[in-house]
Scaffold this motif. Sequence first.
Motif, PDB file in Angstrom:
ATOM      1  N   UNK A  51     -28.682   0.888  23.943  1.00 17.96           N
ATOM      2  CA  UNK A  51     -27.449   0.244  24.399  1.00 17.96           C
ATOM      3  C   UNK A  51     -27.618  -1.274  24.444  1.00 17.96           C
ATOM      4  N   UNK A  52     -26.657  -1.971  23.887  1.00 18.46           N
ATOM      5  CA  UNK A  52     -26.700  -3.428  23.856  1.00 18.46           C
ATOM      6  C   UNK A  52     -27.339  -3.994  22.604  1.00 18.46           C
ATOM      7  N   UNK A  53     -27.982  -3.161  21.801  1.00 17.55           N
ATOM      8  CA  UNK A  53     -28.617  -3.645  20.567  1.00 17.55           C
ATOM      9  C   UNK A  53     -27.574  -3.739  19.451  1.00 17.55           C
ATOM     10  N   UNK A  54     -27.830  -4.660  18.524  1.00 19.31           N
ATOM     11  CA  UNK A  54     -26.939  -4.862  17.392  1.00 19.31           C
ATOM     12  C   UNK A  54     -27.735  -4.659  16.113  1.00 19.31           C
ATOM     13  N   UNK A  55     -27.281  -3.729  15.283  1.00 22.33           N
ATOM     14  CA  UNK A  55     -28.053  -3.314  14.118  1.00 22.33           C
ATOM     15  C   UNK A  55     -27.254  -3.456  12.833  1.00 22.33           C
ATOM     16  N   UNK A  56     -27.972  -3.737  11.756  1.00 24.48           N
ATOM     17  CA  UNK A  56     -27.382  -3.749  10.418  1.00 24.48           C
ATOM     18  C   UNK A  56     -28.227  -2.842   9.533  1.00 24.48           C
ATOM     19  N   UNK A  57     -27.574  -1.950   8.791  1.00 25.32           N
ATOM     20  CA  UNK A  57     -28.266  -0.992   7.928  1.00 25.32           C
ATOM     21  C   UNK A  57     -27.784  -1.193   6.498  1.00 25.32           C
ATOM     22  N   UNK A  58     -28.680  -1.571   5.598  1.00 19.15           N
ATOM     23  CA  UNK A  58     -28.296  -1.717   4.200  1.00 19.15           C
ATOM     24  C   UNK A  58     -28.315  -0.350   3.526  1.00 19.15           C
ATOM     25  N   UNK A  59     -27.463  -0.203   2.528  1.00 16.39           N
ATOM     26  CA  UNK A  59     -27.355   1.099   1.876  1.00 16.39           C
ATOM     27  C   UNK A  59     -26.892   2.171   2.837  1.00 16.39           C
ATOM     28  N   UNK A  60     -26.055   1.777   3.799  1.00 12.04           N
ATOM     29  CA  UNK A  60     -25.670   2.690   4.870  1.00 12.04           C
ATOM     30  C   UNK A  60     -24.457   3.540   4.578  1.00 12.04           C
ATOM     31  N   UNK A  61     -23.903   3.453   3.377  1.00 13.50           N
ATOM     32  CA  UNK A  61     -22.681   4.196   3.072  1.00 13.50           C
ATOM     33  C   UNK A  61     -22.920   5.687   2.947  1.00 13.50           C
ATOM     34  N   UNK A  62     -24.141   6.076   2.560  1.00 12.05           N
ATOM     35  CA  UNK A  62     -24.411   7.494   2.321  1.00 12.05           C
ATOM     36  C   UNK A  62     -25.905   7.762   2.463  1.00 12.05           C
ATOM     37  N   UNK A  63     -26.283   9.020   2.357  1.00 14.36           N
ATOM     38  CA  UNK A  63     -27.680   9.414   2.314  1.00 14.36           C
ATOM     39  C   UNK A  63     -28.464   9.028   3.545  1.00 14.36           C
ATOM     40  N   UNK A  64     -29.701   8.607   3.336  1.00 10.72           N
ATOM     41  CA  UNK A  64     -30.564   8.238   4.454  1.00 10.72           C
ATOM     42  C   UNK A  64     -29.966   7.117   5.286  1.00 10.72           C
ATOM     43  N   UNK A  65     -29.383   6.123   4.632  1.00 14.20           N
ATOM     44  CA  UNK A  65     -28.817   4.993   5.360  1.00 14.20           C
ATOM     45  C   UNK A  65     -27.702   5.414   6.292  1.00 14.20           C
ATOM     46  N   UNK A  66     -26.856   6.316   5.839  1.00 13.06           N
ATOM     47  CA  UNK A  66     -25.786   6.818   6.696  1.00 13.06           C
ATOM     48  C   UNK A  66     -26.368   7.537   7.912  1.00 13.06           C
ATOM     49  N   UNK A  67     -27.387   8.366   7.677  1.00 17.61           N
ATOM     50  CA  UNK A  67     -28.016   9.064   8.798  1.00 17.61           C
ATOM     51  C   UNK A  67     -28.673   8.114   9.777  1.00 17.61           C
ATOM     52  N   UNK A  68     -29.291   7.053   9.271  1.00 17.28           N
ATOM     53  CA  UNK A  68     -29.912   6.061  10.149  1.00 17.28           C
ATOM     54  C   UNK A  68     -28.860   5.328  10.979  1.00 17.28           C
ATOM     55  N   UNK A  69     -27.747   4.968  10.343  1.00 23.00           N
ATOM     56  CA  UNK A  69     -26.669   4.304  11.065  1.00 23.00           C
ATOM     57  C   UNK A  69     -26.105   5.209  12.156  1.00 23.00           C
TER      58      UNK A  69
END
Length: 263
Positions: A7-25
């Motif tokens: 809570x309170x953290x701000x994250x950016x995930x590249x390649x986040x539209x699908x696959x592993x990146x989506x799951x990480x997001x």
Amino acid sequence: MTSIDLTGRKAMVTGGAQGLGEGMAQALAAAGARVMIADVQKSGAQTAEALGAGHGFVRLDVTDDASWEQAIAAAVDHLGGLDILVNNAGIEITSLITELDPADVRKMLEVNVLGTALGLKHGLRTMRPGGAAGNGGTIINVASVAATIAFPAIAVYSATKSAVDRLTRVAAMEAGKLGYGVRINCIYPGLVPTAMGAGLANDVASIGLFESPEAAVGAVVELTPSGRLGQVDDMADAVVFLASDAAKFVNGVGLPVDGGMGM
């Protein structure tokens, strides 16, 4: 991984539209972080919308320096800061060494190596003292078990993911020496049945290395002490851990998340 609170953290995930990146997001958001999905694919907007209010999407070509500068600025503006960057965007093009296409080699080098290097550049500039966010943080790069094993038909992909490992370790040392307050680690995902993983199984079968895609998958499972393929949430949980204070003294390392395949 709901036991970790971001809570309170701000994250950016590249390649986040699908696959592993989506799951990480999704996992970062479930742990309480606000997430900006950064992807060259416009479908990332729908992925971000599905995360709920407060999250966002920005278009990012990871191979382009100016695109990184704009995307990071947009993330900081939307989220009100940035303290987690996941360099996940990557591509894999299967080929025997004797059949390599120079254009494919350049593409993998640009996305996997240059893309990660530029992510480190702009992530560190943003998180270090005096940067647009300026409160330190953590960067998590996504390498691959391919960096630690000799699996046929992915020589260049393996080389690029080995480069991600080296970038991670040198960047962690630089950040530490210069007092940036940024931890930098990478993970080595095992084979996961995403579109990329399924594509690899199909490709190695089509060029005659295995009798079928199922046989290729079986060979991977046979090499894995845990006796199964990885799942998206296995990789996402590792990212959440490395982003959290539970990993506050974990720095400059590669974490295998491969069921023991690369041991």
